[in-house]
Design a protein around this motif. Structure first.
Motif, PDB file in Angstrom:
ATOM      1  N   UNK A 268       0.838  -1.186   0.337  1.00 34.62           N
ATOM      2  CA  UNK A 268      -0.068   0.310  -0.140  1.00 34.62           C
ATOM      3  C   UNK A 268       1.287   1.244   0.104  1.00 34.62           C
ATOM      4  N   UNK A 269       1.617   1.123  -0.034  1.00 28.29           N
ATOM      5  CA  UNK A 269       3.196   2.390  -0.392  1.00 28.29           C
ATOM      6  C   UNK A 269       3.742   2.374   0.519  1.00 28.29           C
ATOM      7  N   UNK A 270       4.893   3.362   0.950  1.00 26.33           N
ATOM      8  CA  UNK A 270       5.835   4.271   1.961  1.00 26.33           C
ATOM      9  C   UNK A 270       5.979   5.701   2.264  1.00 26.33           C
ATOM     10  N   UNK A 271       5.022   5.730   3.005  1.00 23.68           N
ATOM     11  CA  UNK A 271       5.306   7.210   2.847  1.00 23.68           C
ATOM     12  C   UNK A 271       6.433   7.990   2.684  1.00 23.68           C
ATOM     13  N   UNK A 272       6.649   9.239   2.254  1.00 20.70           N
ATOM     14  CA  UNK A 272       7.553   9.746   2.108  1.00 20.70           C
ATOM     15  C   UNK A 272       7.491  10.683   3.414  1.00 20.70           C
ATOM     16  N   UNK A 273       8.897  10.394   4.275  1.00 21.73           N
ATOM     17  CA  UNK A 273       8.878  10.984   5.810  1.00 21.73           C
ATOM     18  C   UNK A 273      10.089  11.835   5.126  1.00 21.73           C
ATOM     19  N   UNK A 274      10.083  12.851   6.527  1.00 18.19           N
ATOM     20  CA  UNK A 274      10.825  14.068   7.104  1.00 18.19           C
ATOM     21  C   UNK A 274      10.634  15.721   6.341  1.00 18.19           C
ATOM     22  N   UNK A 275       9.436  15.560   6.151  1.00 17.79           N
ATOM     23  CA  UNK A 275       9.003  17.006   5.710  1.00 17.79           C
ATOM     24  C   UNK A 275       9.132  18.261   6.600  1.00 17.79           C
ATOM     25  N   UNK A 276       9.960  19.105   6.476  1.00 12.58           N
ATOM     26  CA  UNK A 276      10.129  20.619   6.962  1.00 12.58           C
ATOM     27  C   UNK A 276       9.241  20.641   8.215  1.00 12.58           C
ATOM     28  N   UNK A 277       7.444  20.638   7.756  1.00 11.19           N
ATOM     29  CA  UNK A 277       6.203  21.173   8.565  1.00 11.19           C
ATOM     30  C   UNK A 277       5.429  19.497   8.406  1.00 11.19           C
ATOM     31  N   UNK A 278       4.932  20.059   9.848  1.00  9.72           N
ATOM     32  CA  UNK A 278       3.483  18.893   9.843  1.00  9.72           C
ATOM     33  C   UNK A 278       2.915  18.516   9.167  1.00  9.72           C
ATOM     34  N   UNK A 279       2.090  17.294   9.061  1.00 11.62           N
ATOM     35  CA  UNK A 279       1.161  17.134   7.516  1.00 11.62           C
ATOM     36  C   UNK A 279       0.226  17.713   7.693  1.00 11.62           C
ATOM     37  N   UNK A 280      -0.834  18.262   8.740  1.00 14.29           N
ATOM     38  CA  UNK A 280      -1.648  19.041   8.370  1.00 14.29           C
ATOM     39  C   UNK A 280      -1.541  20.714   7.787  1.00 14.29           C
ATOM     40  N   UNK A 281       0.387  20.823   7.336  1.00 15.70           N
ATOM     41  CA  UNK A 281       0.667  21.882   7.276  1.00 15.70           C
ATOM     42  C   UNK A 281       0.197  21.972   5.913  1.00 15.70           C
ATOM     43  N   UNK A 282       0.458  21.044   4.706  1.00 17.00           N
ATOM     44  CA  UNK A 282       0.515  20.614   3.391  1.00 17.00           C
ATOM     45  C   UNK A 282      -1.365  20.312   2.934  1.00 17.00           C
ATOM     46  N   UNK A 283      -1.777  21.194   2.140  1.00 21.00           N
ATOM     47  CA  UNK A 283      -2.715  20.932   1.236  1.00 21.00           C
ATOM     48  C   UNK A 283      -2.382  19.427  -0.129  1.00 21.00           C
ATOM     49  N   UNK A 284      -0.913  19.463  -0.263  1.00 22.55           N
ATOM     50  CA  UNK A 284      -1.000  17.718  -1.048  1.00 22.55           C
ATOM     51  C   UNK A 284       0.855  18.095  -1.146  1.00 22.55           C
ATOM     52  N   UNK A 285       0.963  15.921  -1.498  1.00 29.95           N
ATOM     53  CA  UNK A 285       2.133  16.034  -1.560  1.00 29.95           C
ATOM     54  C   UNK A 285       1.869  14.892  -2.566  1.00 29.95           C
ATOM     55  N   UNK A 286       2.644  15.008  -3.714  1.00 30.64           N
ATOM     56  CA  UNK A 286       3.085  13.383  -4.224  1.00 30.64           C
ATOM     57  C   UNK A 286       4.138  13.483  -5.305  1.00 30.64           C
ATOM     58  N   UNK A 287       4.689  12.398  -5.777  1.00 35.80           N
ATOM     59  CA  UNK A 287       6.002  12.488  -6.024  1.00 35.80           C
ATOM     60  C   UNK A 287       5.554  12.282  -7.325  1.00 35.80           C
ATOM     61  N   UNK A 288       6.688  12.790  -8.437  1.00 41.13           N
ATOM     62  CA  UNK A 288       6.023  13.040  -9.613  1.00 41.13           C
ATOM     63  C   UNK A 288       6.692  11.595 -11.285  1.00 41.13           C
ATOM     64  N   UNK A 289       8.203  11.714 -10.091  1.00 36.68           N
ATOM     65  CA  UNK A 289       9.146  10.944 -11.412  1.00 36.68           C
ATOM     66  C   UNK A 289      10.329  10.157 -10.790  1.00 36.68           C
ATOM     67  N   UNK A 290      10.451   9.084 -11.226  1.00 32.66           N
ATOM     68  CA  UNK A 290      11.601   8.010 -10.958  1.00 32.66           C
ATOM     69  C   UNK A 290      13.121   7.636 -11.907  1.00 32.66           C
ATOM     70  N   UNK A 291      14.015   8.080 -11.701  1.00 33.31           N
ATOM     71  CA  UNK A 291      14.818   7.326 -12.858  1.00 33.31           C
ATOM     72  C   UNK A 291      14.910   5.828 -12.169  1.00 33.31           C
ATOM     73  N   UNK A 292      15.871   5.500 -13.197  1.00 30.78           N
ATOM     74  CA  UNK A 292      16.345   3.774 -13.119  1.00 30.78           C
ATOM     75  C   UNK A 292      18.210   4.358 -11.638  1.00 30.78           C
ATOM     76  N   UNK A 293      18.418   5.003 -11.157  1.00 32.61           N
ATOM     77  CA  UNK A 293      19.351   4.978 -10.443  1.00 32.61           C
ATOM     78  C   UNK A 293      18.199   5.065  -8.720  1.00 32.61           C
TER      79      UNK A 293
END
Length: 536
Positions: free
Chosen positions: A307-332
């Motif tokens: 079901x996915x691993x959420x990205x951690x370590x954001x500089x602000x608390x969760x409720x201070x974000x309207x949205x987050x997303x990863x857009x792209x990934x490379x072979x590295x």
């Protein structure tokens, strides 16, 4: 008097530039399949995959296929988003029509009252309301300036290895979005089906052999315990025509919040081809939109998705974000994304850029470089396998709150270098600085690059630019266009043999001078009208 001062400043910048040794790193080629017009906005949105590296191989205009989109009106509700305004409660704004759009602007963009009213008129009255009225001719897509098979509100998210476009398109009054590959669209599944989105389609060599993974989302009408319909989307992977919808971390609703999710990109683990990684976003236990890495493991004959691993370590608390997303990934295994704050930071409701370098334990990392200043708004483009990243970032740094949108520029940066990386000299760069100087076979001064959407392993970039026929009034990065500038799609092709020693920053005209009257310059107005109202 003050007008003369401004003219002298602009001339001085041009003269200073003429004494500086510099050479362009890219040739700029325009693609405007419906022509150049102030009534149309043309965007370069995707580039085809390539293996040869143009920094060490001579490449011409035809080296890669580019997809463009031509917009007749604003989307209002972005065709790429699963929910309105990319919020889990976006329908609460959508239900109120113009008033809802204005309220969103007040709450999440923070512009002045006058500009939020203008924003609502552009995005709703002159945009989404047309779609509501049955006009589905707002976005037309092209591949190498040849029209795609779909005629209604079409977008291209990527181009696959067979040079076929991948994206989503309207299907009459029934489906707002259906994912497609080339000329074939998704087949709706179930009576509760509302929409599907395709982001990429890749043939991966896995433990099960060569398989094609198509990733995106499916939106459905779910029913809560109160028998109320709620629109939800699940991250989805299609394999051999079969869709696997990945569950969220929490439930389908929380008050006005509706669970959403999407997969935006996918790779196979190069050291263990029984693992596949995908990136995107999902809903957490509070039904907030969170950047996530999904992983599948193969045990013959099936793939099993977590079901996915959420990205951690954001500089602000969760409720201070309207949205987050990863857009792209490379072979590295480096993934890039965006996170939008729901409160002002340094004068803007920042849409910040970030990346992760460990897909098993993804942790937020900031982009480095002076162009990524605190509170800057960004749009993530793409990352290639040489760790080159392209996108869009605020160029101006004045406060947007109670003011106007900042002007933006396209950028490129390296997240670690390989032998085929763009020669940036260890710095994040505006692409305008890399199209400046001698040695280009095209008239690069006709363009100012304001958005970059995609980059392939050859180093070729799909972007959008302001075009000024005959050239801007000077070489300055913020030069005016006496003829009037229009937004066009552009392909940036590396010039063989150029390196970081050839880079010279474009000059800037003086802007902190007194001027009679309160008029904004043409270039600022164009930024406000075409780009400022499209992002965020």
């Amino acid at each position: 008097m003050s007008s003369n001062i401004f003219k002298i400043s602009a001339v001085a910048a041009t003269i200073a530039a003429s004494f500086t040794a510099n050479a362009a790193l890219y040739n700029v080629y325009m693609e405007a399949p419906e022509g150049v017009s102030s009534s149309l906005q043309t965007y370069g949105v995707a580039i085809s995959p390539e293996t040869a590296v143009c920094w060490s191989t001579s490449c011409g205009e035809g080296v890669s296929k580019m997809a463009t989109e031509v917009k007749s009106y604003r989307e209002g509700w972005n065709y790429r988003d699963e929910s309105p305004f990319f919020l889990p409660f976006g329908w609460t704004y959508l239900d109120d029509n113009w008033d809802g759009f204005r309220s969103y602007c007040y709450r999440y963009l923070g512009y002045s009252d006058v500009l939020c009213e203008r924003w609502a008129t552009q995005q709703y009255t002159n945009g989404y309301a047309k779609e509501q009225g049955g006009n589905y001719d707002g976005s037309r897509a092209y591949l190498d300036e040849v029209s795609l098979s779909f005629s209604e509100n079409t977008v291209v998210n990527s181009i696959n290895a067979a040079n076929a476009p991948v994206g989503n398109a309207r299907n009459g009054g029934t489906y707002r979005n259906l994912g497609y590959i080339d000329a074939t669209s998704d087949t709706p599944s179930g009576s509760d089906f509302l929409s599907s989105h395709y982001w990429v389609s890749k043939e991966l060599t896995t433990a099960a052999g060569s398989q094609t993974f198509t990733v995106g989302s499916i939106t459905r009408n779910n029913v809560d315990t109160g028998s109320t319909y709620i629109f939800t989307s699940k991250p989805t992977v299609w394999l051999s025509g079969t869709a696997t919808e990945i569950s969220w971390k929490g439930g389908s609703a929380n008050g006005d919040f509706r669970a959403q999710g999407s997969v935006r990109d996918v790779i196979v683990d190069s050291s263990d081809n029984s693992k596949v990684y995908a990136v995107g976003y999902t809903s957490d236990g509070d039904v907030r939109l969170k950047a996530s890495v999904f992983k599948a493991t193969y045990s013959a004959p099936n793939w099993s998705w977590d079901t996915g691993t959420l990205v951690s370590g954001f500089p602000y608390d969760s409720d201070r974000y309207a949205n987050q997303t990863l857009k792209a990934v490379n072979d590295n295994k480096i993934a890039i994304g965006t996170a939008k704050l729901s409160e002002p930071l340094s004068g803007a409701y920042a849409n910040s850029l970030f990346y992760v370098s460990d897909l098993d334990s993804p942790v937020y990392k900031e982009f480095s470089g002076s162009i990524f200043f605190t509170g800057a708004n960004g749009i993530a483009g793409n990352i290639n396998n040489h760790n080159d990243v392209v996108g869009t970032i605020d160029y101006d740094q004045y406060s947007e709150t109670n003011g106007k949108p900042r002007g933006q520029r396209a950028f490129i940066t390296n997240l670690g270098t390989t032998s085929g990386s763009a020669p940036l000299g260890g710095q994040a760069r505006y692409l305008d600085d890399l199209t400046y100087g001698s040695g280009a076979s095209t008239d690069n001064n006709q363009f100012r690059i304001v958005q970059a959407a995609d980059i392939n392993d050859a180093g070729v970039i799909a972007a959008s630019a302001y075009y000024c026929a005959g050239g801007f009034d000077s070489e300055a990065i913020d030069a005016s266009c006496s003829a009037g500038a229009s937004l066009v799609g552009v392909k940036l092709v590396p010039i063989n043999g150029q390196d970081s020693t050839d880079i010279t920053t474009r000059p800037a005209t003086e802007v902190t001078v007194e001027r009679q009257g309160g008029a904004l310059g043409l270039f600022v107005l164009t930024l406000l009208g075409l780009v400022g109202f499209r992002r965020k």
